[in-house]
Design an enzyme around this catalytic site. Sequence first.
Site, mmCIF file in Angstrom:
data_model
loop_
_atom_site.group_PDB
_atom_site.id
_atom_site.type_symbol
_atom_site.label_atom_id
_atom_site.label_comp_id
_atom_site.label_asym_id
_atom_site.label_seq_id
_atom_site.Cartn_x
_atom_site.Cartn_y
_atom_site.Cartn_z
ATOM 1 N N LYS A 1 0.842 -1.213 0.000
ATOM 2 C CA LYS A 1 0.000 0.000 0.000
ATOM 3 C C LYS A 1 0.868 1.251 0.000
ATOM 4 O O LYS A 1 0.366 2.366 0.072
ATOM 5 C CB LYS A 1 -0.914 0.022 1.231
ATOM 6 N N LYS B 1 2.868 2.070 2.407
ATOM 7 C CA LYS B 1 2.882 2.601 3.782
ATOM 8 C C LYS B 1 3.969 1.905 4.589
ATOM 9 O O LYS B 1 4.225 0.719 4.409
ATOM 10 C CB LYS B 1 1.542 2.319 4.488
HETATM 11 N N1 C2G Z 1 -10.272 6.709 9.183
HETATM 12 C C1 C2G Z 1 -11.274 7.606 9.535
HETATM 13 N N2 C2G Z 1 -10.959 8.873 9.843
HETATM 14 C C2 C2G Z 1 -9.665 9.283 9.814
HETATM 15 C C3 C2G Z 1 -8.642 8.379 9.473
HETATM 16 C C4 C2G Z 1 -8.964 7.078 9.157
HETATM 17 O O1 C2G Z 1 -12.475 7.236 9.560
HETATM 18 N N3 C2G Z 1 -9.397 10.581 10.132
HETATM 19 C C5 C2G Z 1 -10.657 5.334 8.835
HETATM 20 C C6 C2G Z 1 -10.309 4.980 7.393
HETATM 21 O O2 C2G Z 1 -11.308 5.476 6.499
HETATM 22 C C7 C2G Z 1 -10.284 3.451 7.449
HETATM 23 C C8 C2G Z 1 -9.787 3.180 8.892
HETATM 24 O O3 C2G Z 1 -9.934 4.406 9.621
HETATM 25 O O4 C2G Z 1 -11.604 2.929 7.301
HETATM 26 C C9 C2G Z 1 -8.338 2.751 8.929
HETATM 27 O O5 C2G Z 1 -7.576 3.739 8.258
HETATM 28 P P1 C2G Z 1 -6.074 3.352 7.804
HETATM 29 O O6 C2G Z 1 -5.378 2.703 8.933
HETATM 30 O O7 C2G Z 1 -5.491 4.534 7.127
HETATM 31 O O8 C2G Z 1 -6.381 2.202 6.755
HETATM 32 P P2 C2G Z 1 -6.149 2.223 5.162
HETATM 33 O O9 C2G Z 1 -4.730 2.450 4.831
HETATM 34 O O10 C2G Z 1 -7.198 3.095 4.588
HETATM 35 O O11 C2G Z 1 -6.397 0.669 4.844
HETATM 36 O O12 C2G Z 1 -8.078 -3.017 2.433
HETATM 37 C C10 C2G Z 1 -8.359 -1.761 3.011
HETATM 38 C C11 C2G Z 1 -7.114 -1.085 3.492
HETATM 39 O O13 C2G Z 1 -6.370 -1.935 4.342
HETATM 40 C C12 C2G Z 1 -7.509 0.191 4.229
#
Ligand code: C2G
Length: 132
Positions: free
Chosen positions: A44, A46
């Site tokens: 990803k 990250k």
């Molecule tokens: N999130 C949120 N508000 C934020 C930051 C994050 O609601 N200010 C939510 C994201 O939308 C996601 C969850 O928290 O639903 C986890 O965010 P991340 O850890 O950034 O995950 P991500 O990289 O989006 O991974 O297969 C799907 C991926 O693994 C999603």
Amino acid sequence: MKKVITYGTFDLLHIGHINILRRAKELGDYLIVAISSDEFNALKGKKAYYTFEQRKAILEAIRYVDEVIPEHTWEQKVQDVVNHNIDVFVMGDDWEGEFDFLKEYCEVVYLPRTVGISTTKIKQDLNNAKNG
Ligand code: C2G
């Protein structure tokens, strides 16, 4: 029992993560969180501050979370939904529409993101503070 699943990296846990986990749990009785492995994070683009094991232990300590499983690939979601008898798939709305293919197997819900917070922002703010 209504089962909910959500996916993510959940690094440097913050209120945005807690808000989505709380709202996801409110949609059912049992919440599974699939946490991205360190290798999948690399896919990803990250690099998490905390390892998979640390992020897993932190999420398992949250009252809204009932089970934590690893996320190794983009393709595992259908299998996860089937294997775990999932009723509701939840993601933040930055993913709006991306996982609609799961509607064949379960309800798909995109919830509004929490504005003003992100792991990236935390890292940037800390870096700026350090550099004055
Ligand atoms: N999130 C949120 N508000 C934020 C930051 C994050 O609601 N200010 C939510 C994201 O939308 C996601 C969850 O928290 O639903 C986890 O965010 P991340 O850890 O950034 O995950 P991500 O990289 O989006 O991974 O297969 C799907 C991926 O693994 C999603």
